[in-house]
Design a protein around this motif. Structure first.
Motif, PDB file in Angstrom:
ATOM      1  N   TYR A 169       0.836  -1.207   0.000  1.00 19.78           N
ATOM      2  CA  TYR A 169       0.000   0.000   0.000  1.00 19.78           C
ATOM      3  C   TYR A 169       0.869   1.254   0.000  1.00 19.78           C
ATOM      4  O   TYR A 169       1.975   1.266   0.528  1.00 19.78           O
ATOM      5  CB  TYR A 169      -0.897   0.044   1.243  1.00 19.78           C
ATOM      6  N   ARG A 170       0.339   2.310  -0.572  1.00 21.15           N
ATOM      7  CA  ARG A 170       0.906   3.654  -0.457  1.00 21.15           C
ATOM      8  C   ARG A 170      -0.242   4.533   0.041  1.00 21.15           C
ATOM      9  O   ARG A 170      -1.344   4.505  -0.507  1.00 21.15           O
ATOM     10  CB  ARG A 170       1.430   4.142  -1.807  1.00 21.15           C
ATOM     11  N   VAL A 171       0.015   5.303   1.103  1.00 20.66           N
ATOM     12  CA  VAL A 171      -1.011   6.120   1.743  1.00 20.66           C
ATOM     13  C   VAL A 171      -0.559   7.571   1.792  1.00 20.66           C
ATOM     14  O   VAL A 171       0.573   7.857   2.173  1.00 20.66           O
ATOM     15  CB  VAL A 171      -1.293   5.618   3.191  1.00 20.66           C
ATOM     16  N   ALA A 172      -1.464   8.467   1.410  1.00 19.85           N
ATOM     17  CA  ALA A 172      -1.192   9.907   1.495  1.00 19.85           C
ATOM     18  C   ALA A 172      -2.242  10.539   2.395  1.00 19.85           C
ATOM     19  O   ALA A 172      -3.438  10.311   2.208  1.00 19.85           O
ATOM     20  CB  ALA A 172      -1.239  10.547   0.107  1.00 19.85           C
ATOM     21  N   LEU A 173      -1.788  11.295   3.388  1.00 25.83           N
ATOM     22  CA  LEU A 173      -2.691  11.986   4.323  1.00 25.83           C
ATOM     23  C   LEU A 173      -2.556  13.488   4.167  1.00 25.83           C
ATOM     24  O   LEU A 173      -1.439  14.001   4.063  1.00 25.83           O
ATOM     25  CB  LEU A 173      -2.335  11.647   5.772  1.00 25.83           C
ATOM     26  N   ARG A 174      -3.674  14.167   4.197  1.00 22.28           N
ATOM     27  CA  ARG A 174      -3.713  15.627   4.236  1.00 22.28           C
ATOM     28  C   ARG A 174      -4.637  15.974   5.395  1.00 22.28           C
ATOM     29  O   ARG A 174      -5.843  15.722   5.325  1.00 22.28           O
ATOM     30  CB  ARG A 174      -4.256  16.222   2.932  1.00 22.28           C
ATOM     31  N   LEU A 175      -4.065  16.526   6.467  1.00 18.58           N
ATOM     32  CA  LEU A 175      -4.844  16.805   7.684  1.00 18.58           C
ATOM     33  C   LEU A 175      -4.686  18.252   8.108  1.00 18.58           C
ATOM     34  O   LEU A 175      -3.588  18.805   8.046  1.00 18.58           O
ATOM     35  CB  LEU A 175      -4.378  15.903   8.837  1.00 18.58           C
ATOM     36  N   GLU A 176      -5.795  18.852   8.555  1.00 21.34           N
ATOM     37  CA  GLU A 176      -5.782  20.175   9.180  1.00 21.34           C
ATOM     38  C   GLU A 176      -6.357  20.012  10.573  1.00 21.34           C
ATOM     39  O   GLU A 176      -7.411  19.411  10.744  1.00 21.34           O
ATOM     40  CB  GLU A 176      -6.626  21.164   8.377  1.00 21.34           C
ATOM     41  N   PHE A 177      -5.640  20.560  11.549  1.00 18.21           N
ATOM     42  CA  PHE A 177      -6.065  20.435  12.936  1.00 18.21           C
ATOM     43  C   PHE A 177      -6.730  21.717  13.407  1.00 18.21           C
ATOM     44  O   PHE A 177      -6.304  22.821  13.059  1.00 18.21           O
ATOM     45  CB  PHE A 177      -4.868  20.092  13.832  1.00 18.21           C
ATOM     46  N   LEU A 223      -8.506  18.168  17.638  1.00 13.59           N
ATOM     47  CA  LEU A 223      -9.444  17.572  16.686  1.00 13.59           C
ATOM     48  C   LEU A 223      -8.974  17.854  15.264  1.00 13.59           C
ATOM     49  O   LEU A 223      -8.343  18.880  15.007  1.00 13.59           O
ATOM     50  CB  LEU A 223     -10.845  18.158  16.871  1.00 13.59           C
ATOM     51  N   ILE A 224      -9.298  16.972  14.355  1.00 13.35           N
ATOM     52  CA  ILE A 224      -9.023  17.209  12.939  1.00 13.35           C
ATOM     53  C   ILE A 224     -10.211  17.975  12.383  1.00 13.35           C
ATOM     54  O   ILE A 224     -11.347  17.510  12.452  1.00 13.35           O
ATOM     55  CB  ILE A 224      -8.829  15.876  12.187  1.00 13.35           C
ATOM     56  N   SER A 225      -9.964  19.163  11.853  1.00 10.43           N
ATOM     57  CA  SER A 225     -11.055  19.965  11.297  1.00 10.43           C
ATOM     58  C   SER A 225     -11.350  19.574   9.858  1.00 10.43           C
ATOM     59  O   SER A 225     -12.488  19.698   9.395  1.00 10.43           O
ATOM     60  CB  SER A 225     -10.728  21.459  11.384  1.00 10.43           C
ATOM     61  N   SER A 226     -10.351  19.086   9.150  1.00 10.87           N
ATOM     62  CA  SER A 226     -10.520  18.697   7.749  1.00 10.87           C
ATOM     63  C   SER A 226      -9.420  17.718   7.387  1.00 10.87           C
ATOM     64  O   SER A 226      -8.277  17.866   7.838  1.00 10.87           O
ATOM     65  CB  SER A 226     -10.431  19.945   6.865  1.00 10.87           C
ATOM     66  N   GLY A 227      -9.751  16.719   6.583  1.00 11.47           N
ATOM     67  CA  GLY A 227      -8.710  15.783   6.182  1.00 11.47           C
ATOM     68  C   GLY A 227      -9.145  14.855   5.082  1.00 11.47           C
ATOM     69  O   GLY A 227     -10.335  14.655   4.840  1.00 11.47           O
TER      70      GLY A 227
END
Length: 127
Positions: free
Chosen positions: A75-83, A94-98
């Motif tokens: 697997y290859r995983v890409a995360l984009r998270l805004e806290f 808390l994660i506000s967007s992801g």
């Protein structure tokens, strides 16, 4: 919507991650598919720089190779998270967007064509 996320993940061989504890002295990010009913999809261990997924009953950790990018175990995983800012959670955020993109890859790292992109929510917790 939850059935769609669960069905898509199961097509890739992934199953829901059981509850994970925040280990003392470590920060972890707990991720759920952002659907009507939460689907625990992954956990990131910031100290070990890994992301944990589950296939069948077996859990496995994938190493981080770049910020927000993980690869291994096919697997290859890409995360984009805004806290979220502010103190909603003691020792966490808390994660506000992801979003989370999961690709199945072959032994040479090439994409097999199986890809899943889902909006995610969750939280960072430090023990």
């Amino acid at each position: 919507m939850i059935l769609l996320a669960a069905a898509a993940a199961s097509l890739m061989g992934l199953t829901e991650l059981p509850p994970q504890a925040a280990a003392p002295g470590r920060c972890r990010i707990f991720l759920w598919a952002r659907t009507e009913t939460p689907f625990r999809i992954a956990m990131v261990d910031e100290s070990a720089q890994t992301i944990r997924l589950r296939k069948g009953k077996q859990m496995f950790d994938i190493a981080q190779f770049a910020p927000g990018e993980f690869g291994g175990h096919g697997y290859r995983v890409a995360l984009r998270l805004e806290f979220a800012t502010g103190g909603q959670i003691q020792n966490g955020q808390l994660i506000s967007s992801g979003s989370m993109r999961i690709e199945q890859v072959d032994a040479k790292g090439g994409t097999t064509g199986e890809t899943l992109s889902v909006p995610v929510g969750g939280m960072r917790a430090c023990g």
